[in-house]
Design an enzyme around this catalytic site. Structure first.
Site, short mmCIF file in Angstrom:
data_model
loop_
_atom_site.label_atom_id
_atom_site.label_comp_id
_atom_site.label_asym_id
_atom_site.label_seq_id
_atom_site.Cartn_x
_atom_site.Cartn_y
_atom_site.Cartn_z
N SER A 60 -10.41 -101.65 68.36
CA SER A 60 -10.04 -102.78 69.23
C SER A 60 -11.12 -103.21 70.21
O SER A 60 -11.01 -104.28 70.81
CB SER A 60 -8.80 -102.41 70.04
OG SER A 60 -7.69 -102.55 69.22
N LYS B 187 -12.51 -106.60 69.84
CA LYS B 187 -11.74 -107.80 70.20
C LYS B 187 -12.37 -108.57 71.35
O LYS B 187 -12.38 -109.80 71.36
CB LYS B 187 -10.31 -107.40 70.57
CG LYS B 187 -9.51 -106.85 69.39
CD LYS B 187 -8.20 -106.19 69.84
CE LYS B 187 -7.42 -105.68 68.65
NZ LYS B 187 -6.26 -104.89 69.02
N TYR C 1 -10.69 -109.27 60.11
CA TYR C 1 -10.19 -108.49 61.25
C TYR C 1 -10.28 -106.99 60.94
O TYR C 1 -10.73 -106.19 61.77
CB TYR C 1 -8.75 -108.90 61.58
CG TYR C 1 -8.10 -107.99 62.60
CD1 TYR C 1 -8.44 -108.07 63.96
CD2 TYR C 1 -7.19 -107.02 62.21
CE1 TYR C 1 -7.87 -107.20 64.88
CE2 TYR C 1 -6.62 -106.15 63.13
CZ TYR C 1 -6.96 -106.25 64.45
OH TYR C 1 -6.41 -105.38 65.37
N TYR D 197 -4.58 -102.35 77.03
CA TYR D 197 -3.21 -102.58 76.53
C TYR D 197 -2.20 -102.49 77.66
O TYR D 197 -2.45 -102.99 78.75
CB TYR D 197 -2.86 -101.57 75.42
CG TYR D 197 -3.91 -101.39 74.38
CD1 TYR D 197 -4.31 -102.45 73.58
CD2 TYR D 197 -4.52 -100.15 74.18
CE1 TYR D 197 -5.27 -102.28 72.61
CE2 TYR D 197 -5.47 -99.98 73.21
CZ TYR D 197 -5.85 -101.05 72.44
OH TYR D 197 -6.79 -100.88 71.49
N VAL E 66 -8.77 -97.36 69.22
CA VAL E 66 -8.15 -96.12 68.74
C VAL E 66 -9.13 -95.19 68.04
O VAL E 66 -8.79 -94.06 67.70
CB VAL E 66 -6.92 -96.38 67.84
CG1 VAL E 66 -5.78 -97.02 68.62
CG2 VAL E 66 -7.29 -97.21 66.62
N1 GLN Z 1 -7.23 -101.32 63.49
C1 GLN Z 1 -6.27 -101.15 64.53
C2 GLN Z 1 -5.11 -102.09 64.34
O1 GLN Z 1 -5.31 -103.25 64.08
C3 GLN Z 1 -6.93 -101.37 65.85
C4 GLN Z 1 -6.01 -101.04 66.96
C5 GLN Z 1 -6.65 -100.45 68.18
O2 GLN Z 1 -7.81 -100.00 68.26
N2 GLN Z 1 -5.82 -100.35 69.16
O3 GLN Z 1 -3.98 -101.67 64.42
#
Ligand code: GLN
Length: 339
Positions: free
Chosen positions: A77, A80, A202, A254, A272
């Site tokens: 993430s 992003k 993505y 988050y 994550v």
């Molecule tokens: N690849 C993960 C997803 O899209 C990324 C989520 C994350 O790092 N929180 O669920």
């Protein structure tokens, strides 16, 4: 930076009391074994719980690395925030805002939720908003769009990045929630109809391999107004740096973003894979890597490191008190007696 300057700053980076401080921080939090590695796909469970790296890159381009700073892991993430910057460059603020809002959700990163009035995803840091942002990355076809994304990351970090193909394929094979969100957004006209191509992109962007040092370079570049402080290359148009780091502050961790803003006060983004990148505007960037995650999906050791750095050096955006230590003095070695 001249050769002499960069030699001087690399010598400082090796001998500075700040290095000693980071070493102690690393030792202190290595002992913390809270949290668990992500297990929603088998590849991520291969991460070793003991992996732990801390890297700080200053606005002057000094690099401090402690622990596992060369260990590769997937950016997840954290991508992003930077893809949001690319979308802003590609389309401008108004258009991007018409497709993705900037409100925190208070919900988990993978919540299937859109703003009821406008049908927009809440912000670019949760999955729905990130997929809408990825949709905005320009390019004639999927290869060109991916190339533009990888070129962007290279401008920030100063090196080429690979995609972890097994992780990409696993994300793609199991990403049903992400697929559901993308189609829901297609229903509301929030994304274009190249949905499967965008989802692939993505999943690829989440699978880009980085190190803690790369994460520090990413945030140091934002701290330095969009210019990589080591290579001198511009990675992001200056007009959009503030947009990216504001959304990082309000939404980057988050549903832990409020507490993060309160306790740490540095715009940041977690993933994550175990990474956190945190920005002290005009000062430095922090990159941490430890795959043990808390219940919200944020790296437990990484949170502690950023909290300590923020507290000890007064890096909280709204700090008005005298910090325990002066960062510049500590880096320069002028308060060596304190360490
Ligand atoms: N690849 C993960 C997803 O899209 C990324 C989520 C994350 O790092 N929180 O669920």
């Amino acid at each position: 930076m001249s050769d002499m300057q960069s030699l001087a700053s690399s010598i400082t980076a090796v001998t500075s009391p700040f290095r000693h401080y980071l070493h102690e921080l690393h030792e202190r939090y290595q002992a913390l074994n809270d949290g668990a590695v992500a297990d929603y796909i088998p590849e991520l469970t291969l991460a070793k719980p003991e992996w732990f790296g801390i890297c700080v890159v200053t606005k002057a381009g000094q690099v401090f690395e402690i622990g596992d700073c060369d260990q590769l892991f997937t950016i997840q993430s954290i991508s992003k925030a930077f893809v949001y910057g690319l979308a802003l460059e590609d389309h401008g603020r108004d258009y991007v805002n018409s497709k993705v809002s900037v409100e925190p959700t208070g919900e988990a990163f993978n919540a299937i939720v859109l703003d009821e009035k406008t049908n927009r995803p809440y912000n670019p840091m949760v999955n729905a908003g990130a997929i809408a942002t990825t949709d905005l990355v320009k390019g004639a076809n999927s290869t060109e769009r991916l190339k533009r994304m990888l070129a962007m990351f290279k401008r920030y970090t100063g090196r080429d990045h690979d995609i972890n193909v097994p992780i990409f394929l696993s994300e793609k094979a199991t990403g049903f929630r992400n697929r559901a969100m993308a189609y829901l957004m297609l229903n509301f006209g929030m994304v274009s109809d190249r949905v499967d191509e965008t989802l692939d992109l993505y999943f690829q962007q989440c699978s880009i391999m980085v190190t803690a040092k790369d994460l520090a370079m990413l945030s140091a570049t934002l701290a330095n107004g969009g210019v990589n402080p080591v290579t001198g290359e511009r990675a992001l148009d200056e007009r959009y740096v503030q947009d990216v780091i504001s959304v990082m502050l309000t939404c980057g961790m988050y549903d832990g973003s409020g507490e993060w803003a309160y306790r740490v006060g540095m715009p940041a983004k977690s993933g994550v894979g175990g990474g956190i990148t945190a920005v002290a505007p005009n000062t430095l960037g922090v990159g941490t890597f430890s795959p043990l995650l808390d219940a919200k999906g944020n790296s437990a050791r990484g949170i502690k490191v950023c909290e300590a750095l923020s507290h000890d050096f007064g890096l909280h955006l709204f700090n008005v008190a005298q910090p325990a230590h002066d960062l510049a003095e500590c880096i320069a070695g002028n308060d060596a007696d304190n360490w």
